[in-house]
Design a protein around this motif. Structure first.
Motif, PDB file in Angstrom:
ATOM      1  N   PRO A  15     -33.906  28.846  25.499  1.00 35.70           N
ATOM      2  CA  PRO A  15     -33.397  29.927  26.347  1.00 35.70           C
ATOM      3  C   PRO A  15     -31.954  30.344  26.051  1.00 35.70           C
ATOM      4  N   GLU A  16     -31.037  29.391  25.858  1.00 35.35           N
ATOM      5  CA  GLU A  16     -29.658  29.816  25.634  1.00 35.35           C
ATOM      6  C   GLU A  16     -29.441  30.391  24.233  1.00 35.35           C
ATOM      7  N   GLU A  19     -30.743  33.916  24.464  1.00 32.59           N
ATOM      8  CA  GLU A  19     -29.692  34.704  25.112  1.00 32.59           C
ATOM      9  C   GLU A  19     -28.623  35.132  24.106  1.00 32.59           C
ATOM     10  N   GLU A  22     -29.987  38.006  22.170  1.00 26.11           N
ATOM     11  CA  GLU A  22     -29.971  39.216  23.002  1.00 26.11           C
ATOM     12  C   GLU A  22     -28.549  39.777  23.131  1.00 26.11           C
ATOM     13  N   LEU A  23     -27.552  38.922  23.277  1.00 23.83           N
ATOM     14  CA  LEU A  23     -26.161  39.382  23.336  1.00 23.83           C
ATOM     15  C   LEU A  23     -25.742  40.006  22.006  1.00 23.83           C
ATOM     16  N   ARG A  83     -20.323  34.518  21.410  1.00 27.46           N
ATOM     17  CA  ARG A  83     -20.223  35.185  22.713  1.00 27.46           C
ATOM     18  C   ARG A  83     -18.753  35.385  23.070  1.00 27.46           C
TER      19      ARG A  83
END
Length: 155
Positions: A15-16, A19, A22-23, A83
């Motif tokens: 999941p991370e 993410e 997606e970012l 990120r």
């Protein structure tokens, strides 16, 4: 104070990590039209021909990058991304050095990459690490949304 960053090869389908992908997509799509977005999806990053590195800060995934092994002594950099809250900590450079060391250990003599010309921080990092602009390489074609770079690796 931030603990030392850790880096390792990890599966993409977490999941991370999803993410982070997606970012990365959102970052690209905010700067370029859809036809100028060439990011490899989670499935494409899960193949046997990909090594996917994750950099963590106190256990939290803050960045990633991958190499696609071409089988001809070359590799292509994929999905280098950090990120927002991970920027300024040396995470992207750490991923690049890690992947380059892995490539050398596998006998790779050249790494190619495609990035966007508006990704000025990434372009600056690549240049500082010895990557030089080049023409498009397969499967890419010349377009106004891409900048192609390459680096010859030494043992």
């Amino acid at each position: 104070m931030t603990a030392e960053l850790s880096i390792s090869i990890e599966p993409v389908n977490q999941p991370e990590i999803v993410e982070l992908i997606e970012l990365s997509d959102a970052y690209s799509l905010a700067r370029y039209p859809a036809e100028g977005h060439f990011g490899t999806d989670v499935e494409g990053l899960s193949g046997d021909d990909i090594s996917f590195a994750v950099v963590r800060d106190e256990g939290r995934a803050i960045g990633c990058g991958a190499l696609k092994w071409n089988g001809d002594g070359t590799a292509e950099l994929k999905r280098l991304f950090v990120r927002d809250e991970g920027r300024g900590k040396g995470a992207a450079r750490k991923v690049m050095v890690y992947l380059e060391d892995m490539a050398r250990a596998r006998g790779v003599t050249r790494i190619d990459l495609e990035t966007g010309p508006l990704n000025t921080e990434a372009v600056g990092l690549y240049g500082a690490l010895g990557y030089a602009e080049c023409g498009p390489f397969p499967p890419y074609e010349a377009n106004p949304y891409s900048l192609f770079m390459t680096k010859e690796l030494r043992a």
